[in-house]
Design a protein around this motif. Structure first.
Motif, PDB file in Angstrom:
ATOM      1  N   GLN A 128       0.826  -1.208   0.000  1.00  0.00           N
ATOM      2  CA  GLN A 128       0.000   0.000   0.000  1.00  0.00           C
ATOM      3  C   GLN A 128       0.862   1.260   0.000  1.00  0.00           C
ATOM      4  N   ILE A 129       1.911   1.277   0.806  1.00  0.00           N
ATOM      5  CA  ILE A 129       2.806   2.431   0.846  1.00  0.00           C
ATOM      6  C   ILE A 129       3.467   2.641  -0.514  1.00  0.00           C
ATOM      7  N   ARG A 130       3.902   1.569  -1.139  1.00  0.00           N
ATOM      8  CA  ARG A 130       4.537   1.689  -2.448  1.00  0.00           C
ATOM      9  C   ARG A 130       3.621   2.364  -3.458  1.00  0.00           C
ATOM     10  N   GLN A 131       2.330   2.034  -3.410  1.00  0.00           N
ATOM     11  CA  GLN A 131       1.383   2.683  -4.303  1.00  0.00           C
ATOM     12  C   GLN A 131       1.141   4.131  -3.888  1.00  0.00           C
ATOM     13  N   MET A 132       0.937   4.372  -2.608  1.00  0.00           N
ATOM     14  CA  MET A 132       0.612   5.720  -2.146  1.00  0.00           C
ATOM     15  C   MET A 132       1.731   6.706  -2.432  1.00  0.00           C
ATOM     16  N   LEU A 133       2.975   6.243  -2.410  1.00  0.00           N
ATOM     17  CA  LEU A 133       4.103   7.120  -2.729  1.00  0.00           C
ATOM     18  C   LEU A 133       4.076   7.590  -4.178  1.00  0.00           C
ATOM     19  N   LYS A 134       3.360   6.875  -5.039  1.00  0.00           N
ATOM     20  CA  LYS A 134       3.291   7.217  -6.466  1.00  0.00           C
ATOM     21  C   LYS A 134       2.197   8.229  -6.785  1.00  0.00           C
ATOM     22  N   GLN A 135       1.316   8.505  -5.837  1.00  0.00           N
ATOM     23  CA  GLN A 135       0.134   9.308  -6.139  1.00  0.00           C
ATOM     24  C   GLN A 135       0.123  10.603  -5.330  1.00  0.00           C
ATOM     25  N   VAL A 148      -4.183   6.878   3.468  1.00  0.00           N
ATOM     26  CA  VAL A 148      -4.367   6.579   4.890  1.00  0.00           C
ATOM     27  C   VAL A 148      -4.401   5.068   5.071  1.00  0.00           C
ATOM     28  N   ILE A 149      -3.690   4.585   6.070  1.00  0.00           N
ATOM     29  CA  ILE A 149      -3.693   3.161   6.411  1.00  0.00           C
ATOM     30  C   ILE A 149      -4.165   3.007   7.850  1.00  0.00           C
ATOM     31  N   VAL A 150      -5.112   2.094   8.061  1.00  0.00           N
ATOM     32  CA  VAL A 150      -5.571   1.734   9.404  1.00  0.00           C
ATOM     33  C   VAL A 150      -5.322   0.249   9.588  1.00  0.00           C
ATOM     34  N   THR A 183       6.256   2.793  13.892  1.00  0.00           N
ATOM     35  CA  THR A 183       7.492   3.052  13.153  1.00  0.00           C
ATOM     36  C   THR A 183       7.210   3.604  11.765  1.00  0.00           C
ATOM     37  N   ASP A 184       6.312   2.957  11.025  1.00  0.00           N
ATOM     38  CA  ASP A 184       6.025   3.441   9.680  1.00  0.00           C
ATOM     39  C   ASP A 184       5.266   4.763   9.697  1.00  0.00           C
ATOM     40  N   ALA A 185       4.479   5.017  10.741  1.00  0.00           N
ATOM     41  CA  ALA A 185       3.807   6.313  10.848  1.00  0.00           C
ATOM     42  C   ALA A 185       4.831   7.441  10.909  1.00  0.00           C
ATOM     43  N   VAL A 186       5.898   7.224  11.661  1.00  0.00           N
ATOM     44  CA  VAL A 186       6.956   8.229  11.766  1.00  0.00           C
ATOM     45  C   VAL A 186       7.728   8.354  10.453  1.00  0.00           C
ATOM     46  N   MET A 187       7.996   7.215   9.828  1.00  0.00           N
ATOM     47  CA  MET A 187       8.784   7.215   8.596  1.00  0.00           C
ATOM     48  C   MET A 187       8.057   7.894   7.434  1.00  0.00           C
ATOM     49  N   TYR A 188       6.734   7.693   7.345  1.00  0.00           N
ATOM     50  CA  TYR A 188       6.019   8.122   6.144  1.00  0.00           C
ATOM     51  C   TYR A 188       5.115   9.322   6.353  1.00  0.00           C
ATOM     52  N   ALA A 189       4.944   9.796   7.574  1.00  0.00           N
ATOM     53  CA  ALA A 189       4.174  11.026   7.793  1.00  0.00           C
ATOM     54  C   ALA A 189       4.762  12.202   7.009  1.00  0.00           C
ATOM     55  N   PRO A 190       6.084  12.378   6.971  1.00  0.00           N
ATOM     56  CA  PRO A 190       6.631  13.494   6.180  1.00  0.00           C
ATOM     57  C   PRO A 190       6.359  13.366   4.685  1.00  0.00           C
ATOM     58  N   SER A 247      -9.402  12.934  11.693  1.00  0.00           N
ATOM     59  CA  SER A 247      -8.233  12.505  12.478  1.00  0.00           C
ATOM     60  C   SER A 247      -6.935  12.902  11.788  1.00  0.00           C
ATOM     61  N   SER A 248      -6.963  14.003  11.038  1.00  0.00           N
ATOM     62  CA  SER A 248      -5.849  14.358  10.155  1.00  0.00           C
ATOM     63  C   SER A 248      -4.545  14.660  10.882  1.00  0.00           C
ATOM     64  N   PHE A 249      -4.574  14.965  12.183  1.00  0.00           N
ATOM     65  CA  PHE A 249      -3.336  15.235  12.933  1.00  0.00           C
ATOM     66  C   PHE A 249      -2.956  14.051  13.814  1.00  0.00           C
ATOM     67  N   MET A 250      -3.527  12.883  13.540  1.00  0.00           N
ATOM     68  CA  MET A 250      -3.184  11.663  14.264  1.00  0.00           C
ATOM     69  C   MET A 250      -2.280  10.800  13.402  1.00  0.00           C
ATOM     70  N   ALA A 251      -1.195  10.312  13.987  1.00  0.00           N
ATOM     71  CA  ALA A 251      -0.284   9.413  13.287  1.00  0.00           C
ATOM     72  C   ALA A 251       0.390   8.511  14.311  1.00  0.00           C
ATOM     73  N   GLY A 252       0.443   7.220  14.020  1.00  0.00           N
ATOM     74  CA  GLY A 252       1.104   6.268  14.906  1.00  0.00           C
ATOM     75  C   GLY A 252       0.352   5.972  16.178  1.00  0.00           C
ATOM     76  N   HIS A 253      -0.945   6.239  16.174  1.00  0.00           N
ATOM     77  CA  HIS A 253      -1.741   6.067  17.393  1.00  0.00           C
ATOM     78  C   HIS A 253      -2.468   4.728  17.379  1.00  0.00           C
ATOM     79  N   GLY A 254      -2.562   4.104  18.535  1.00  0.00           N
ATOM     80  CA  GLY A 254      -3.393   2.916  18.712  1.00  0.00           C
ATOM     81  C   GLY A 254      -4.655   3.316  19.442  1.00  0.00           C
TER      82      GLY A 254
END
Length: 264
Positions: A128-135, A148-150, A183-190, A247-254
């Motif tokens: 999913q990330i690989r695709q989202m990075l292309k768009q 967005v990934i849940v 981990t991926d939330a931190v890596m890909y939020a930027p 929830s646009s300002f939420m990242a890496g939350h459980g």
């Protein structure tokens, strides 16, 4: 009903339970392109049929997918993108359970649980990330995003399982999902990709309702401060919140949706 979701969505484990009800919620809240994935074609058809009955305007793609197999997962994401041109919302919900203490747990069961619950989420999220990075984003930044990934974890991704319901492999896998999510939330939020996890508590599936009615797990349900099982619609609505701009300002939350169980 207000339309708070846009774009093409992808749900694993969509043949029943939380995945099925998430599909219904997504359609109710605005999704018009929806890929439903499950290993059981007959269950997929039931979800698809009911979804089309409720929301005939929704374009549905049913995909038989094995959540433990890399090729099957990559193919499912590829099919979704070929059909809808992009992937905006992904819910990685497929999972299996067990009840075993460590000294009784076979390596075969451990590996089977991990292959679906943790490896499968990783493989789905990677594709999913690989695709989202292309768009590009559908909506302007900062509240818009490229996707967005849940991930559906569990309250047992936040706390230990109870001696009443020992599940060391399941609990370990869901803690792993939380580590992957953070981990991926931190890596890909930027990069404009937002990743969070849903952590349901005891939810009133038909099996669990029957177990409670017969006296099993009544002591566990008694620990829930709200004094009841959750409804699948409540979990689906909470997943909708995590997938939406609300929830646009939420990242890496459980997000624990457990009637207060993990607060104790």
């Amino acid at each position: 009903m207000a339309s708070i979701l846009r774009g093409a969505a992808f749900i694993t484990g969509a043949g029943s339970g939380i995945g099925q009800y998430t599909a219904y919620a997504f359609a109710r809240y605005g999704v018009r392109q929806l890929a439903l994935c499950d290993i059981r074609p007959e269950s997929l058809e039931q979800t698809r049929s009911e979804l089309k009955k409720r929301h005939p305007e929704v374009e549905v793609l049913s995909i038989q997918m094995d959540a433990s197999k890399e090729d099957s997962i990559n193919s499912a994401v590829d099919q979704t993108v070929r059909k809808f041109s992009r992937l905006d919302i992904a819910v990685n919900n497929a999972g299996i359970g067990h009840q075993d203490m460590t000294h009784e747990l076979s390596l075969e069961t451990w590996r089977k649980v991990m292959s679906v619950n943790l490896d499968g989420v990783f493989l789905c999220q990677r594709a999913q990330i690989r695709q989202m990075l292309k768009q590009g984003p559908l909506d302007p930044l900062p509240r818009g995003n490229r996707g967005v990934i849940v991930n559906v974890a569990s309250m047992l991704g936040l706390v230990a399982s109870s001696p009443v319901t020992p599940a060391v492999a399941y609990t370990s896998s869901k803690h792993g999902v939380m580590g992957l999510t953070k981990t991926d939330a931190v890596m890909y939020a930027p990069k404009g990709i937002r990743i969070n996890a849903m952590c349901p508590g005891y939810v009133g599936t038909p099996l669990l309702k029957d177990t409670v009615a017969s006296g099993g797990m009544s002591s566990e349900v008694a620990k829930v401060p709200q004094g009841r099982l959750g409804e699948m619609e409540e979990i689906a609505d909470s997943i909708t919140f995590l997938a939406s701009p609300m929830s646009s300002f939420m990242a890496g939350h459980g997000l624990a949706v457990d009637g207060g169980y993990t607060c104790q």
